[in-house]
Design a protein around this motif. Structure first.
Motif, PDB file in Angstrom:
ATOM      1  N   ALA A 259       0.834  -1.204   0.000  1.00 25.40           N
ATOM      2  CA  ALA A 259       0.000   0.000   0.000  1.00 25.40           C
ATOM      3  C   ALA A 259       0.867   1.252   0.000  1.00 25.40           C
ATOM      4  O   ALA A 259       2.013   1.245   0.462  1.00 25.40           O
ATOM      5  CB  ALA A 259      -0.937  -0.004   1.206  1.00 25.40           C
ATOM      6  N   LEU A 260       0.295   2.334  -0.520  1.00 25.28           N
ATOM      7  CA  LEU A 260       1.002   3.608  -0.550  1.00 25.28           C
ATOM      8  C   LEU A 260       1.315   4.079   0.860  1.00 25.28           C
ATOM      9  O   LEU A 260       2.382   4.682   1.109  1.00 25.28           O
ATOM     10  CB  LEU A 260       0.155   4.650  -1.287  1.00 25.28           C
ATOM     11  N   ALA A 261       0.421   3.810   1.810  1.00 20.87           N
ATOM     12  CA  ALA A 261       0.654   4.200   3.201  1.00 20.87           C
ATOM     13  C   ALA A 261       1.863   3.473   3.785  1.00 20.87           C
ATOM     14  O   ALA A 261       2.605   4.033   4.589  1.00 20.87           O
ATOM     15  CB  ALA A 261      -0.592   3.912   4.042  1.00 20.87           C
ATOM     16  N   CYS A 308       5.322   8.447  -7.001  1.00 21.50           N
ATOM     17  CA  CYS A 308       5.198   9.879  -6.716  1.00 21.50           C
ATOM     18  C   CYS A 308       4.640  10.640  -7.915  1.00 21.50           C
ATOM     19  O   CYS A 308       3.840  11.574  -7.751  1.00 21.50           O
ATOM     20  CB  CYS A 308       6.566  10.453  -6.332  1.00 21.50           C
ATOM     21  N   THR A 309       5.059  10.263  -9.109  1.00 22.85           N
ATOM     22  CA  THR A 309       4.653  11.011 -10.299  1.00 22.85           C
ATOM     23  C   THR A 309       3.402  10.443 -10.956  1.00 22.85           C
ATOM     24  O   THR A 309       3.055  10.846 -12.066  1.00 22.85           O
ATOM     25  CB  THR A 309       5.798  11.007 -11.331  1.00 22.85           C
ATOM     26  N   ASN A 310       2.730   9.533 -10.283  1.00 19.35           N
ATOM     27  CA  ASN A 310       1.496   8.974 -10.822  1.00 19.35           C
ATOM     28  C   ASN A 310       0.450  10.071 -10.960  1.00 19.35           C
ATOM     29  O   ASN A 310       0.213  10.847 -10.021  1.00 19.35           O
ATOM     30  CB  ASN A 310       0.985   7.868  -9.887  1.00 19.35           C
ATOM     31  N   GLU A 311      -0.172  10.160 -12.106  1.00 17.09           N
ATOM     32  CA  GLU A 311      -1.147  11.227 -12.352  1.00 17.09           C
ATOM     33  C   GLU A 311      -2.389  11.075 -11.489  1.00 17.09           C
ATOM     34  O   GLU A 311      -3.081  12.048 -11.198  1.00 17.09           O
ATOM     35  CB  GLU A 311      -1.559  11.233 -13.828  1.00 17.09           C
ATOM     36  N   GLU A 312      -2.686   9.868 -11.077  1.00 16.64           N
ATOM     37  CA  GLU A 312      -3.891   9.633 -10.277  1.00 16.64           C
ATOM     38  C   GLU A 312      -3.648  10.059  -8.840  1.00 16.64           C
ATOM     39  O   GLU A 312      -2.710   9.602  -8.189  1.00 16.64           O
ATOM     40  CB  GLU A 312      -4.283   8.159 -10.311  1.00 16.64           C
ATOM     41  N   ASN A 326       0.122  10.256  -2.017  1.00 21.76           N
ATOM     42  CA  ASN A 326       1.203  10.386  -3.001  1.00 21.76           C
ATOM     43  C   ASN A 326       1.825  11.776  -2.956  1.00 21.76           C
ATOM     44  O   ASN A 326       3.013  11.941  -3.229  1.00 21.76           O
ATOM     45  CB  ASN A 326       0.704  10.053  -4.405  1.00 21.76           C
ATOM     46  N   VAL A 327       1.048  12.797  -2.577  1.00 22.63           N
ATOM     47  CA  VAL A 327       1.605  14.139  -2.387  1.00 22.63           C
ATOM     48  C   VAL A 327       2.542  14.154  -1.181  1.00 22.63           C
ATOM     49  O   VAL A 327       3.632  14.737  -1.223  1.00 22.63           O
ATOM     50  CB  VAL A 327       0.480  15.177  -2.215  1.00 22.63           C
ATOM     51  N   LEU A 328       2.121  13.492  -0.095  1.00 26.30           N
ATOM     52  CA  LEU A 328       2.992  13.384   1.072  1.00 26.30           C
ATOM     53  C   LEU A 328       4.259  12.612   0.737  1.00 26.30           C
ATOM     54  O   LEU A 328       5.357  12.954   1.201  1.00 26.30           O
ATOM     55  CB  LEU A 328       2.246  12.689   2.218  1.00 26.30           C
ATOM     56  N   LEU A 329       4.119  11.568  -0.048  1.00 28.01           N
ATOM     57  CA  LEU A 329       5.285  10.785  -0.448  1.00 28.01           C
ATOM     58  C   LEU A 329       6.255  11.645  -1.253  1.00 28.01           C
ATOM     59  O   LEU A 329       7.483  11.530  -1.095  1.00 28.01           O
ATOM     60  CB  LEU A 329       4.830   9.574  -1.262  1.00 28.01           C
ATOM     61  N   CYS A 330       5.730  12.506  -2.121  1.00 31.62           N
ATOM     62  CA  CYS A 330       6.582  13.433  -2.863  1.00 31.62           C
ATOM     63  C   CYS A 330       7.318  14.378  -1.922  1.00 31.62           C
ATOM     64  O   CYS A 330       8.504  14.681  -2.120  1.00 31.62           O
ATOM     65  CB  CYS A 330       5.744  14.252  -3.853  1.00 31.62           C
ATOM     66  N   ARG A 331       6.617  14.830  -0.892  1.00 27.83           N
ATOM     67  CA  ARG A 331       7.242  15.753   0.065  1.00 27.83           C
ATOM     68  C   ARG A 331       8.385  15.064   0.809  1.00 27.83           C
ATOM     69  O   ARG A 331       9.475  15.632   0.963  1.00 27.83           O
ATOM     70  CB  ARG A 331       6.182  16.239   1.056  1.00 27.83           C
ATOM     71  N   VAL A 332       8.148  13.857   1.274  1.00 28.11           N
ATOM     72  CA  VAL A 332       9.188  13.120   1.989  1.00 28.11           C
ATOM     73  C   VAL A 332      10.336  12.791   1.035  1.00 28.11           C
ATOM     74  O   VAL A 332      11.517  12.877   1.417  1.00 28.11           O
ATOM     75  CB  VAL A 332       8.601  11.838   2.611  1.00 28.11           C
ATOM     76  N   PHE A 333      10.021  12.406  -0.194  1.00 22.76           N
ATOM     77  CA  PHE A 333      11.033  12.116  -1.210  1.00 22.76           C
ATOM     78  C   PHE A 333      11.948  13.326  -1.410  1.00 22.76           C
ATOM     79  O   PHE A 333      13.185  13.185  -1.464  1.00 22.76           O
ATOM     80  CB  PHE A 333      10.329  11.737  -2.517  1.00 22.76           C
ATOM     81  N   PRO A 360      16.334  14.771 -14.090  1.00 19.14           N
ATOM     82  CA  PRO A 360      15.897  16.081 -13.583  1.00 19.14           C
ATOM     83  C   PRO A 360      14.424  16.372 -13.847  1.00 19.14           C
ATOM     84  O   PRO A 360      13.774  17.060 -13.050  1.00 19.14           O
ATOM     85  CB  PRO A 360      16.806  17.066 -14.325  1.00 19.14           C
ATOM     86  N   GLU A 361      13.868  15.850 -14.941  1.00 21.04           N
ATOM     87  CA  GLU A 361      12.452  16.115 -15.229  1.00 21.04           C
ATOM     88  C   GLU A 361      11.559  15.468 -14.172  1.00 21.04           C
ATOM     89  O   GLU A 361      10.606  16.090 -13.678  1.00 21.04           O
ATOM     90  CB  GLU A 361      12.082  15.579 -16.619  1.00 21.04           C
ATOM     91  N   ALA A 362      11.878  14.226 -13.799  1.00 19.18           N
ATOM     92  CA  ALA A 362      11.076  13.556 -12.771  1.00 19.18           C
ATOM     93  C   ALA A 362      11.227  14.234 -11.421  1.00 19.18           C
ATOM     94  O   ALA A 362      10.249  14.394 -10.679  1.00 19.18           O
ATOM     95  CB  ALA A 362      11.492  12.084 -12.667  1.00 19.18           C
TER      96      ALA A 362
END
Length: 573
Positions: A259-261, A308-312, A326-333, A360-362
């Protein structure tokens, strides 16, 4: 009703109370009258409710006089009572003591400290399952990790877990509820240039308190920071060491997170391990290299960057925490990338940061998505609206800050053998960055009426000048003579901006600004500036690096190379 003498009673005068327009958030939410008494109104005091107040924006006239929002910011710093020796007979029932040695210092109760975020009332800290255990329970060690079948992504992390959990450490007497209150009310605001509501570490805390593994690592950080805050040194306390041990024991059992969590919990655990080891007296290169390799192995194995970059947009299951996972995961990343790139300067890790820089794009997409975290908060928590959110108000300077983090790590790679063409490309990128964002540099560099740069702008410009010096000195020693014109100009601007930054706000826990002071102190040959830098570097590990490198610089005629600095950090110099 008439009195006995038959004279009618005079009509009772009507009391004009007026309408409450600036009441506390608790009374406003209940739609009841508030007497607007600070810090706690009469109704909240009578009912024992949390009295929350919205941060007000200064008037335009006040800002034009130079008293910008930063000086009116409600830091909500909690100041604990001083540490005093506590006898056995005076031990309190509401404080859990862990590994307590006779004569060790006690800490006053922090549970009454209420964080002031509007979300605080709906995030009650239920820590009954994680409370510190009695001293006898700490004698159990992690055991020999070679006898434990660990997941494949942990194989590179063996040195990371060589923690002597059986070492007897002094106890501060703090419990877990106190540690969480300290983390929210003191640590999170100090590690940010923002109001407490918009601190990323406060956001992480709200999503960690119901995650068992990450919570143990957070508590290890919090107990350690309480000791540092009280001047007890950076050696981990018994409470901190206990939670570090428990977190490691649980982490090595994470076999197949789906799971994402689950991924968010593991990545948060990695972030708190960075925070824990970066606050020790000396940096441990092998430990950070193992941690960086572990993060890289985990990200590659489970494709975290693709998640992290999943559009959904994946919504959280808890309506209270409105930020998608996934937004939180991006922040932690993004924070892990920042920490690993920072440590890479000292030759402590860098594997994960190298991997992120390859695409760099990702990384840009992950960074942009991570900035939407606070836009997902409930509208009643945003005060005056979206314009009050730092991601909207300071979008340009946030982008410059992120670009400087990426450039910083590119110079880390360049300083270890990159091509001259790469150095020219970095130089051109810095020039373009300054030209495109000239308004930020103008606000910071020119003291005029009506121009009041934010603390984030000051920190960002300080970092820019330090990065320019780092680029020029990546192939020549710091402090070398003759001083190139671009280095002399950047050093002069860095000194001026650093003085303004320190006088403007709290920066003692901002690692990037502390690094800028380190570069300033190693480039200059002025003893007055050396003393000033030594006083203002508050991070114990960076201060130790500065002390050792300054001694080496004096012995070598006022110059020290980046390679020598890294050798000294690793203990080879």
């Amino acid at each position: 009703m008439e009195p006995a003498n038959g004279t009618p009673a005079p009509p009772r005068a009507r009391v004009e109370r007026g309408r409450s327009r600036n009441g506390c958030q608790t009374c406003v939410a209940k739609r009841v009258k508030c007497d607007e008494q600070h810090p706690c109104c009469g109704r909240c005091a009578r009912l024992g409710s949390a009295c929350e107040w919205v941060r007000t924006r200064p008037s335009l006239a006040a800002r034009r006089r130079g008293f910008g929002p930063i000086k009116y910011r409600q830091t909500n710093d909690w100041t604990p009572k001083p540490l005093l020796p506590k006898s056995r007979g005076l031990a309190r029932d509401d404080v859990t003591h862990t590994g307590r040695e006779e004569g060790s210092a006690g800490i006053s109760n922090l549970s009454s400290s209420r964080p002031t975020s509007p979300l605080r009332s709906i995030c009650e800290w239920d820590l009954s399952a994680t409370e510190c255990l009695p001293p006898s329970a700490q004698d159990s060690s992690i055991g020999n990790l070679q006898d434990v079948i660990t997941p494949i992504w942990l194989t590179a992390a063996t040195p990371l877990f060589l923690v002597d959990a059986t070492e007897r450490s002094p106890s501060l007497g703090s419990n877990d509820r106190q540690a969480v209150a300290f983390h929210h009310s003191v640590l999170a605001p100090l590690k940010s240039t923002r109001p407490p509501l918009f601190s990323a570490h406060a956001l992480f805390l709200r999503h960690t308190w119901n995650k068992r593994i990450a919570l143990h690592f957070l508590l290890a950080v919090s107990h350690s920071e309480i000791a540092i805050y009280h001047g007890q040194g950076s050696h981990p306390t018994a409470e901190s060491r206990f939670h570090l041990q428990k977190g490691i024991e649980l982490l090595v059992q994470v076999w197949n997170p789906v799971a994402l969590a689950d991924h968010l919990e593991v990545m948060l655990s990695f972030l708190y391990m960075y925070m824990f080891w970066m606050r020790r007296d000396r940096l441990a290169p092998l430990r950070f290299q193992a941690l960086s390799s572990t993060v890289l192995a985990y990200v590659r194995l489970y494709g975290i960057n693709r998640l992290c970059t999943n559009e959904e947009i994946v919504s959280t299951s808890d309506n209270i925490n409105a930020v998608p996972e996934n937004v939180l995961l991006c922040r932690v990343f993004s924070y892990l990338y920042d920490r690993d790139g920072f440590c890479s300067f000292f030759n402590c890790g860098g594997s994960f940061a190298n991997y992120v820089n390859e695409n760099p794009e990702a990384s840009q997409k992950i960074w942009r998505l991570s900035r939407t975290a606070f836009l997902c908060l409930p509208r009643d928590c945003l005060g005056s609206g979206l314009n009050a959110v730092p991601e909207v108000e300071e979008a340009a300077v946030l982008q410059v800050y992120f670009e400087l983090i990426r450039i910083h790590h590119r110079i880390n790679i360049y300083s270890q053998g990159g091509s001259d063409d790469e150095g020219m490309r970095i130089q051109r990128q810095l020039g373009v960055l300054r030209k495109e964002q000239s308004s930020i540099f103008h606000r910071v560099g020119v003291e005029e009426e009506g121009l009041s740069p934010s603390l984030l702008e000051l920190v960002t410009v300080s970092l820019f000048h330090a990065v320019c010096i780092y680029l020029c000195r990546s192939r020549s020693p710091l402090g070398d003579r003759p001083v190139p014109t671009e280095v002399q100009s950047a050093l002069s601007d860095l000194i001026t901006t650093a003085h303004r930054t320190i006088s403007r706000g709290s920066v003692q826990l901002l690692e990037r600004f502390q690094w800028s002071l380190l570069i300033l102190g190693l480039e200059t040959n002025d003893p007055i500036h050396w003393d000033w830098v030594c006083v203002n570097i508050s991070d114990s590990a960076i201060r130790e690096v500065f002390r050792v490198c300054l001694q080496a610089k004096k012995r070598s005629g006022g110059r020290i190379s980046i390679a020598t600095l890294r050798e000294l950090v690793s203990g080879e110099g």
